[in-house]
Design a protein around this motif. Structure first.
Motif, short mmCIF file in Angstrom:
data_model
loop_
_atom_site.label_atom_id
_atom_site.label_comp_id
_atom_site.label_asym_id
_atom_site.label_seq_id
_atom_site.Cartn_x
_atom_site.Cartn_y
_atom_site.Cartn_z
N MET A 272 3.94 4.45 8.27
CA MET A 272 3.37 3.40 7.72
C MET A 272 4.61 2.41 8.62
O MET A 272 5.84 2.43 9.11
CB MET A 272 4.52 3.22 6.37
N ASN A 273 3.96 0.79 9.08
CA ASN A 273 5.06 0.84 9.53
C ASN A 273 6.66 -0.15 8.98
O ASN A 273 6.09 -0.56 7.79
CB ASN A 273 3.89 -0.34 10.54
N ASP A 274 6.56 -1.08 9.55
CA ASP A 274 7.89 -1.55 9.63
C ASP A 274 7.92 -2.12 7.78
O ASP A 274 8.64 -2.97 7.33
CB ASP A 274 8.84 -2.14 10.06
N SER A 275 6.84 -3.05 7.71
CA SER A 275 6.32 -3.65 6.85
C SER A 275 5.84 -3.15 5.93
O SER A 275 6.44 -4.07 4.71
CB SER A 275 4.85 -5.65 7.86
N THR A 276 5.03 -2.28 5.76
CA THR A 276 4.96 -1.75 5.15
C THR A 276 6.11 -1.04 4.08
O THR A 276 6.41 -1.50 2.95
CB THR A 276 4.01 -0.80 4.71
N VAL A 277 7.12 -1.16 4.75
CA VAL A 277 8.66 -0.51 4.50
C VAL A 277 9.14 -1.56 3.28
O VAL A 277 10.18 -1.52 2.60
CB VAL A 277 9.32 0.29 5.13
N THR A 278 9.06 -2.71 4.01
CA THR A 278 10.24 -3.86 3.29
C THR A 278 9.53 -4.75 2.53
O THR A 278 10.41 -5.00 2.01
CB THR A 278 10.86 -4.32 5.06
N LEU A 279 8.30 -4.61 2.54
CA LEU A 279 7.12 -5.49 1.93
C LEU A 279 5.57 -5.01 1.11
O LEU A 279 5.05 -5.06 1.18
CB LEU A 279 7.05 -6.59 2.96
N PRO A 280 6.72 -3.75 0.00
CA PRO A 280 5.72 -2.63 -0.63
C PRO A 280 4.92 -3.20 -1.62
O PRO A 280 4.20 -2.99 -2.11
CB PRO A 280 6.85 -1.79 -0.64
N TRP A 281 5.39 -4.55 -1.96
CA TRP A 281 4.48 -5.26 -3.71
C TRP A 281 3.79 -6.24 -2.90
O TRP A 281 4.00 -7.22 -1.62
CB TRP A 281 5.78 -5.81 -4.53
N LEU A 282 2.61 -6.12 -3.06
CA LEU A 282 1.22 -7.02 -3.48
C LEU A 282 1.14 -7.56 -4.40
O LEU A 282 1.06 -7.56 -6.07
CB LEU A 282 0.06 -6.30 -2.76
N VAL A 283 0.60 -8.94 -4.37
CA VAL A 283 0.37 -9.66 -5.60
C VAL A 283 -1.57 -9.65 -4.99
O VAL A 283 -1.45 -9.97 -3.53
CB VAL A 283 1.02 -11.32 -5.26
N ILE A 284 -2.17 -9.11 -5.78
CA ILE A 284 -3.46 -9.45 -5.76
C ILE A 284 -4.27 -10.19 -6.53
O ILE A 284 -4.13 -10.55 -8.10
CB ILE A 284 -3.99 -8.07 -6.21
N ARG A 285 -5.39 -11.13 -6.28
CA ARG A 285 -5.78 -12.01 -7.26
C ARG A 285 -8.05 -11.12 -6.90
O ARG A 285 -7.84 -11.00 -6.30
CB ARG A 285 -6.29 -13.61 -6.14
N GLU A 286 -8.18 -11.87 -8.70
CA GLU A 286 -9.50 -11.27 -8.08
C GLU A 286 -10.27 -12.78 -8.99
O GLU A 286 -9.38 -13.53 -9.88
CB GLU A 286 -9.59 -9.93 -9.73
N ASP A 287 -11.52 -12.96 -8.16
CA ASP A 287 -12.24 -14.35 -9.06
C ASP A 287 -13.27 -13.76 -10.09
O ASP A 287 -12.56 -12.79 -10.70
CB ASP A 287 -12.27 -15.11 -7.87
#
Length: 65
Positions: free
Chosen positions: A1-16
């Protein structure tokens, strides 16, 4: 994992309404991501928003509430 994966592990997903899914953003905490998802969901569009946590092998651990 890179640094951004560790520090920003939460995603907001949109389904249209056509079933297409998009990553809206990445966040440091679940609370922050959920706040964004709730805000977007409250706009009254047909899109569905939810929060997922990145796992060690990519997106995983859906957090639908």
């Amino acid at each position: 994992m890179n640094d951004s994966t560790v520090t920003l592990p939460w995603l907001v997903i949109r389904e249209d309404d056509n079933g297409n899914r998009y990553r809206v953003g990445r966040y440091a905490t679940r609370a922050e991501a959920q706040k964004i998802a709730d805000s977007l969901d409250g706009r009254g569009h047909k899109q569905l928003y939810w929060v997922e946590r990145l796992g060690q092998n990519g997106p995983a651990a859906a957090a639908h509430d």
